[in-house]
Scaffold this motif. Sequence first.
Motif, PDB file in Angstrom:
ATOM      1  N   MET A  35      13.956  48.405  37.472  1.00 30.44           N
ATOM      2  CA  MET A  35      12.717  47.789  38.308  1.00 30.44           C
ATOM      3  C   MET A  35      12.097  48.752  39.385  1.00 30.44           C
ATOM      4  O   MET A  35      11.125  48.926  39.622  1.00 30.44           O
ATOM      5  N   LEU A  36      13.067  49.556  39.949  1.00 29.75           N
ATOM      6  CA  LEU A  36      12.635  50.454  40.620  1.00 29.75           C
ATOM      7  C   LEU A  36      12.130  51.655  40.151  1.00 29.75           C
ATOM      8  O   LEU A  36      10.948  52.120  40.660  1.00 29.75           O
ATOM      9  N   THR A  37      12.335  52.011  38.982  1.00 32.66           N
ATOM     10  CA  THR A  37      11.311  53.200  37.897  1.00 32.66           C
ATOM     11  C   THR A  37      10.295  52.723  37.986  1.00 32.66           C
ATOM     12  O   THR A  37       9.374  53.206  38.096  1.00 32.66           O
ATOM     13  N   MET A  38      10.159  51.602  37.684  1.00 32.51           N
ATOM     14  CA  MET A  38       8.791  50.967  37.291  1.00 32.51           C
ATOM     15  C   MET A  38       7.998  50.721  38.456  1.00 32.51           C
ATOM     16  O   MET A  38       6.788  50.947  38.541  1.00 32.51           O
ATOM     17  N   SER A  63      14.276  41.863  41.680  1.00 36.25           N
ATOM     18  CA  SER A  63      15.638  42.359  41.882  1.00 36.25           C
ATOM     19  C   SER A  63      16.785  41.677  42.472  1.00 36.25           C
ATOM     20  O   SER A  63      18.021  41.515  42.047  1.00 36.25           O
ATOM     21  N   GLY A  64      16.209  40.963  43.562  1.00 35.56           N
ATOM     22  CA  GLY A  64      17.200  39.994  44.196  1.00 35.56           C
ATOM     23  C   GLY A  64      17.713  39.035  43.376  1.00 35.56           C
ATOM     24  O   GLY A  64      18.858  38.583  43.483  1.00 35.56           O
ATOM     25  N   ASP A  79      15.516  46.708  50.798  1.00 38.58           N
ATOM     26  CA  ASP A  79      15.467  48.052  50.190  1.00 38.58           C
ATOM     27  C   ASP A  79      14.132  48.395  49.383  1.00 38.58           C
ATOM     28  O   ASP A  79      13.546  49.511  49.519  1.00 38.58           O
ATOM     29  N   LYS A  80      13.706  47.625  48.668  1.00 38.98           N
ATOM     30  CA  LYS A  80      12.382  47.773  47.943  1.00 38.98           C
ATOM     31  C   LYS A  80      11.279  48.021  48.822  1.00 38.98           C
ATOM     32  O   LYS A  80      10.325  48.991  48.422  1.00 38.98           O
ATOM     33  N   LEU A  81      11.276  47.199  49.941  1.00 37.73           N
ATOM     34  CA  LEU A  81       9.998  47.322  50.590  1.00 37.73           C
ATOM     35  C   LEU A  81      10.023  48.683  51.401  1.00 37.73           C
ATOM     36  O   LEU A  81       9.232  49.505  51.599  1.00 37.73           O
ATOM     37  N   LEU A 110      15.061  61.111  44.559  1.00 35.97           N
ATOM     38  CA  LEU A 110      14.892  61.020  45.773  1.00 35.97           C
ATOM     39  C   LEU A 110      14.695  59.377  46.352  1.00 35.97           C
ATOM     40  O   LEU A 110      15.430  59.152  47.252  1.00 35.97           O
ATOM     41  N   GLY A 111      13.502  58.974  45.514  1.00 35.73           N
ATOM     42  CA  GLY A 111      13.471  57.558  45.901  1.00 35.73           C
ATOM     43  C   GLY A 111      14.689  56.629  45.688  1.00 35.73           C
ATOM     44  O   GLY A 111      14.752  55.813  46.280  1.00 35.73           O
ATOM     45  N   THR A 112      15.373  56.894  44.490  1.00 32.88           N
ATOM     46  CA  THR A 112      16.513  56.137  44.261  1.00 32.88           C
ATOM     47  C   THR A 112      17.648  56.355  45.179  1.00 32.88           C
ATOM     48  O   THR A 112      18.459  55.298  45.500  1.00 32.88           O
ATOM     49  N   ILE A 113      18.063  57.809  45.667  1.00 35.65           N
ATOM     50  CA  ILE A 113      18.758  57.781  46.512  1.00 35.65           C
ATOM     51  C   ILE A 113      18.521  56.829  47.899  1.00 35.65           C
ATOM     52  O   ILE A 113      19.452  56.266  48.663  1.00 35.65           O
ATOM     53  N   LEU A 114      17.234  56.967  48.416  1.00 35.28           N
ATOM     54  CA  LEU A 114      16.642  56.377  49.309  1.00 35.28           C
ATOM     55  C   LEU A 114      16.985  54.778  49.276  1.00 35.28           C
ATOM     56  O   LEU A 114      17.593  54.060  50.173  1.00 35.28           O
TER      57      LEU A 114
END
Length: 177
Positions: A35-38, A63-64, A79-81, A110-114
């Motif tokens: 969902m993060l990638t999307m 995600s939650g 996290d997503k915000l 980098l966004g996934t690491i964050l």
Amino acid sequence: MNTKNLVLMALLVGVGAALYLIIPGYGEGMKPDFMLTMMFIGILLFPTFKETFLLAITTGVLSGLFSTFPGGFVPNIIDKLVTGIVFFVIVVALRHLSQKVAVGAVLVGLGTILSGSTFLTMALLLVGLPGGAAFSALFIAVVLPAVALNAVTFIIIYPIITNLLKRSKFNTSVSQA
């Protein structure tokens, strides 16, 4: 925000949720967060603050809800915000470069690491880590594989989506570039 953009954002979030649900877990049931990638793809396609905020909140809540991490609902939203807003700022700063697949893949990594760091920090502060696990152990076992999977997923999916949007003359920043 127009209706077409909202529909496409909903489709991206829905595809991310479906991928999240069907991908098997690893490392005690942890899963990469597609969902993060999307969400990242949505921000690249619609780089406005309103759309980013909407994508981040929606992705965080879903995600939650689907999280297998004990007490992961609130950490996912935070996290997503945070990740969505930081990613948006970087995309706006690199407006012309961020549309290239290679640059986008690096930004997604980098966004996934964050995202992983923010999630684990919030989980540690709000609910603790399960089974006495160490932050670094979860980061290495879960976040780093997710970085690779999200970057590869982005490299595969982003060109497909942008080509479809160009063909359909969809009104996004991609079709105008």
